[in-house]
Design a protein around this motif. Structure first.
Motif, PDB file in Angstrom:
ATOM      1  N   ASN A  92      45.538  44.569  35.428  1.00 46.20           N
ATOM      2  CA  ASN A  92      44.840  43.569  34.603  1.00 46.20           C
ATOM      3  C   ASN A  92      44.746  42.226  35.325  1.00 46.20           C
ATOM      4  O   ASN A  92      43.707  41.566  35.283  1.00 46.20           O
ATOM      5  N   ALA A 106      42.167  42.445  37.980  1.00 43.81           N
ATOM      6  CA  ALA A 106      40.834  42.421  37.371  1.00 43.81           C
ATOM      7  C   ALA A 106      40.448  40.999  36.987  1.00 43.81           C
ATOM      8  O   ALA A 106      39.303  40.572  37.199  1.00 43.81           O
ATOM      9  N   ASP A 107      41.407  40.234  36.436  1.00 50.92           N
ATOM     10  CA  ASP A 107      41.140  38.830  36.082  1.00 50.92           C
ATOM     11  C   ASP A 107      40.791  38.008  37.318  1.00 50.92           C
ATOM     12  O   ASP A 107      39.869  37.188  37.296  1.00 50.92           O
ATOM     13  N   ARG A 122      37.326  38.925  38.472  1.00 49.98           N
ATOM     14  CA  ARG A 122      36.343  38.344  37.556  1.00 49.98           C
ATOM     15  C   ARG A 122      36.172  36.841  37.848  1.00 49.98           C
ATOM     16  O   ARG A 122      35.071  36.321  37.906  1.00 49.98           O
TER      17      ARG A 122
END
Length: 163
Positions: free
Chosen positions: A128, A131-132, A135
């Protein structure tokens, strides 16, 4: 061939052990039983000791030994070991119960050697976070992260060759 070896033939006929000729199979069985010397095993399979040594160094022979060992252990001990593990689930020690549960889950394929509940949660948190970051980087490239008070980071540490 002993009675137990005949049962093994019914278990499955695939893999390196079953691809070998009868002499090599017999040599593997005798090596596993560990009751005879290599000289006696060679004589038993009607080959020279040097031939047995060559077989023992062959990758396919080694793989066949491993397969035979797994078949024998599985046939003779797997159910007894599993029954003992089930009994240990009722042990007084919480640590014994935990280790037993983990072992049973691993045996069932529900958990790998590299997996524990805490480790799995940490892997999810890491994924996660990655992924952050990805992004944020994508937003930075497209200008979505622009703010009035942005900070620019400059990497001014380089190799001496760059100067």
């Amino acid at each position: 061939m002993k009675k137990s070896d005949k049962k093994l033939d019914k278990i499955g006929q695939l893999g390196p052990f079953f691809e070998l000729d009868k002499r090599r199979q017999k040599a593997i069985i005798l090596l596993f039983e560990d009751e005879l010397t290599d000289e006696e095993i060679a004589k038993n399979v009607q080959r020279r000791r040097s031939t047995l040594d060559n077989w023992k160094n062959d990758d396919k022979f080694k793989a066949a030994q491993e397969q035979y060992k797994r078949l024998v252990v599985k046939k003779d001990f797997e159910s007894k070991a599993l029954r003992e593990l089930v009994n240990l689930l009722n042990a007084k020690s919480e640590m014994v119960r935990l280790q037993t549960a983990i072992t049973i889950l691993k045996m069932s394929g529900m958990m790998s050697d590299n997996s524990t509940p805490d480790l799995d949660k940490a892997k999810v948190r890491k994924a996660n976070a990655e992924a952050d970051i990805a992004r944020w980087k994508a937003d930075e490239l497209t200008g979505k992260n622009k703010a009035d008070d942005s900070t620019v980071l400059v990497d001014d540490i380089g190799d001496a060759e760059d100067e």
